[in-house]
Scaffold this motif. Structure first.
Motif, PDB file in Angstrom:
ATOM      1  N   MET A   1       3.154  -4.141   6.044  1.00 55.69           N
ATOM      2  CA  MET A   1       2.159  -5.198   5.993  1.00 55.69           C
ATOM      3  C   MET A   1       1.488  -5.251   4.627  1.00 55.69           C
ATOM      4  SD  MET A   1       0.088  -7.104   8.262  1.00 55.69           S
ATOM      5  CE  MET A   1      -1.486  -7.872   8.057  1.00 55.69           C
ATOM      6  N   SER A   2       1.192  -4.087   4.054  1.00 49.76           N
ATOM      7  CA  SER A   2       0.508  -4.081   2.762  1.00 49.76           C
ATOM      8  C   SER A   2       1.415  -4.611   1.655  1.00 49.76           C
ATOM      9  CB  SER A   2       0.031  -2.674   2.434  1.00 49.76           C
ATOM     10  OG  SER A   2       1.129  -1.791   2.344  1.00 49.76           O
ATOM     11  N   ARG A   3       2.740  -4.508   1.850  1.00 50.00           N
ATOM     12  CA  ARG A   3       3.671  -5.016   0.841  1.00 50.00           C
ATOM     13  C   ARG A   3       3.494  -6.521   0.662  1.00 50.00           C
ATOM     14  NH1 ARG A   3       9.592  -3.728   2.227  1.00 50.00           N
ATOM     15  NH2 ARG A   3       8.534  -1.768   2.601  1.00 50.00           N
ATOM     16  N   ASN A   4       3.217  -7.234   1.756  1.00 51.79           N
ATOM     17  CA  ASN A   4       2.999  -8.676   1.660  1.00 51.79           C
ATOM     18  C   ASN A   4       1.784  -8.997   0.801  1.00 51.79           C
ATOM     19  OD1 ASN A   4       5.172  -9.055   3.358  1.00 51.79           O
ATOM     20  ND2 ASN A   4       3.906  -9.170   5.195  1.00 51.79           N
ATOM     21  N   PHE A   5       0.734  -8.202   0.935  1.00 50.90           N
ATOM     22  CA  PHE A   5      -0.453  -8.428   0.115  1.00 50.90           C
ATOM     23  C   PHE A   5      -0.182  -8.123  -1.351  1.00 50.90           C
ATOM     24  CE2 PHE A   5      -2.642  -7.939   4.239  1.00 50.90           C
ATOM     25  CZ  PHE A   5      -3.354  -9.126   4.227  1.00 50.90           C
ATOM     26  N   TYR A   6       0.657  -7.124  -1.620  1.00 47.27           N
ATOM     27  CA  TYR A   6       1.021  -6.813  -3.006  1.00 47.27           C
ATOM     28  C   TYR A   6       1.827  -7.955  -3.619  1.00 47.27           C
ATOM     29  CZ  TYR A   6      -0.317  -1.946  -2.115  1.00 47.27           C
ATOM     30  OH  TYR A   6      -1.003  -0.808  -1.805  1.00 47.27           O
ATOM     31  N   LEU A  52      -6.831 -10.271  -7.145  1.00 45.93           N
ATOM     32  CA  LEU A  52      -7.474  -8.958  -7.068  1.00 45.93           C
ATOM     33  C   LEU A  52      -7.949  -8.651  -5.649  1.00 45.93           C
ATOM     34  CD1 LEU A  52      -9.514  -8.936 -10.401  1.00 45.93           C
ATOM     35  CD2 LEU A  52      -7.489  -7.578  -9.847  1.00 45.93           C
ATOM     36  N   ALA A  53      -8.471  -9.656  -4.956  1.00 44.80           N
ATOM     37  CA  ALA A  53      -8.899  -9.454  -3.568  1.00 44.80           C
ATOM     38  C   ALA A  53      -7.696  -9.135  -2.684  1.00 44.80           C
ATOM     39  CB  ALA A  53      -9.622 -10.697  -3.052  1.00 44.80           C
ATOM     40  N   SER A  54      -6.584  -9.828  -2.922  1.00 38.10           N
ATOM     41  CA  SER A  54      -5.375  -9.556  -2.153  1.00 38.10           C
ATOM     42  C   SER A  54      -4.852  -8.146  -2.423  1.00 38.10           C
ATOM     43  CB  SER A  54      -4.308 -10.594  -2.503  1.00 38.10           C
ATOM     44  OG  SER A  54      -3.110 -10.314  -1.853  1.00 38.10           O
ATOM     45  N   VAL A  59      -4.222  -2.454  -0.712  1.00 44.04           N
ATOM     46  CA  VAL A  59      -4.480  -1.021  -0.892  1.00 44.04           C
ATOM     47  C   VAL A  59      -5.202  -0.456   0.324  1.00 44.04           C
ATOM     48  CG1 VAL A  59      -5.855   0.622  -2.229  1.00 44.04           C
ATOM     49  CG2 VAL A  59      -4.442  -1.051  -3.397  1.00 44.04           C
ATOM     50  N   MET A  60      -6.206  -1.163   0.805  1.00 44.89           N
ATOM     51  CA  MET A  60      -6.967  -0.671   1.956  1.00 44.89           C
ATOM     52  C   MET A  60      -6.091  -0.605   3.211  1.00 44.89           C
ATOM     53  SD  MET A  60      -9.770   0.124   0.683  1.00 44.89           S
ATOM     54  CE  MET A  60     -10.803   0.458   2.075  1.00 44.89           C
ATOM     55  N   GLU A  65      -3.048   2.583   7.150  1.00 40.40           N
ATOM     56  CA  GLU A  65      -1.760   2.884   7.781  1.00 40.40           C
ATOM     57  C   GLU A  65      -1.407   4.357   7.585  1.00 40.40           C
ATOM     58  OE1 GLU A  65       1.014   0.193   6.018  1.00 40.40           O
ATOM     59  OE2 GLU A  65       0.209  -1.537   7.076  1.00 40.40           O
ATOM     60  N   GLN A  66      -1.692   4.887   6.408  1.00 43.27           N
ATOM     61  CA  GLN A  66      -1.405   6.296   6.137  1.00 43.27           C
ATOM     62  C   GLN A  66      -2.267   7.206   7.010  1.00 43.27           C
ATOM     63  OE1 GLN A  66      -2.047   7.415   2.084  1.00 43.27           O
ATOM     64  NE2 GLN A  66      -1.054   9.391   2.314  1.00 43.27           N
ATOM     65  N   VAL A  67      -3.535   6.869   7.184  1.00 42.94           N
ATOM     66  CA  VAL A  67      -4.414   7.664   8.035  1.00 42.94           C
ATOM     67  C   VAL A  67      -3.916   7.640   9.479  1.00 42.94           C
ATOM     68  CG1 VAL A  67      -6.732   7.728   9.046  1.00 42.94           C
ATOM     69  CG2 VAL A  67      -6.460   7.476   6.583  1.00 42.94           C
ATOM     70  N   ASP A  68      -3.526   6.469   9.964  1.00 43.18           N
ATOM     71  CA  ASP A  68      -2.994   6.376  11.330  1.00 43.18           C
ATOM     72  C   ASP A  68      -1.726   7.206  11.489  1.00 43.18           C
ATOM     73  OD1 ASP A  68      -4.986   4.720  12.200  1.00 43.18           O
ATOM     74  OD2 ASP A  68      -3.838   2.862  11.911  1.00 43.18           O
ATOM     75  N   ARG A  69      -0.855   7.144  10.494  1.00 41.10           N
ATOM     76  CA  ARG A  69       0.398   7.896  10.563  1.00 41.10           C
ATOM     77  C   ARG A  69       0.128   9.395  10.583  1.00 41.10           C
ATOM     78  NH1 ARG A  69       2.765   4.840   6.921  1.00 41.10           N
ATOM     79  NH2 ARG A  69       2.052   6.099   5.187  1.00 41.10           N
ATOM     80  N   ARG A  70      -0.777   9.864   9.733  1.00 40.44           N
ATOM     81  CA  ARG A  70      -1.068  11.300   9.684  1.00 40.44           C
ATOM     82  C   ARG A  70      -1.790  11.782  10.925  1.00 40.44           C
ATOM     83  NH1 ARG A  70      -2.424  13.021   3.472  1.00 40.44           N
ATOM     84  NH2 ARG A  70      -0.419  12.356   2.646  1.00 40.44           N
TER      85      ARG A  70
END
Length: 88
Positions: A1-6, A52-54, A59-60, A65-70
């Motif tokens: 999902m974050s890839r789309n924002f990047y 920049l907002a995107s 990033v957020m 997603e990383q916190v949920d995965r860990r």
């Protein structure tokens, strides 16, 4: 999902650079386009801020997603540890 924002942030950044370049081109090279340089600079600024907002949202969301995965990995490791302790 974050890839789309990047990807969105990169596209908006590219358009911001193009808009800033258009503000530096003489009006004779822009037939039919707005020749007002301040308009191009305003559009470039808005596109840059949106990009920049995107990127910030990307990033957020990547961090969450990383916190949920860990946390899920830690929960599964704790479950395996409890099950291993009950078998003995």
């Amino acid at each position: 999902m974050s890839r789309n924002f990047y990807i969105l942030a990169g596209s908006l950044g590219l358009f911001a650079v193009v808009s800033m370049g258009m503000s530096m081109v003489p009006s004779s090279f822009q037939p039919g386009l707005p020749a007002n340089a301040s308009l191009w600079r305003t559009v470039a600024l808005i596109l840059l801020l949106a990009g920049l907002a995107s990127a910030l949202i990307g990033v957020m969301s990547n961090l969450f997603e990383q916190v949920d995965r860990r946390s899920e990995e830690a929960r599964q490791a704790a479950r395996r540890k409890r099950r291993g302790g009950q078998d003995h």
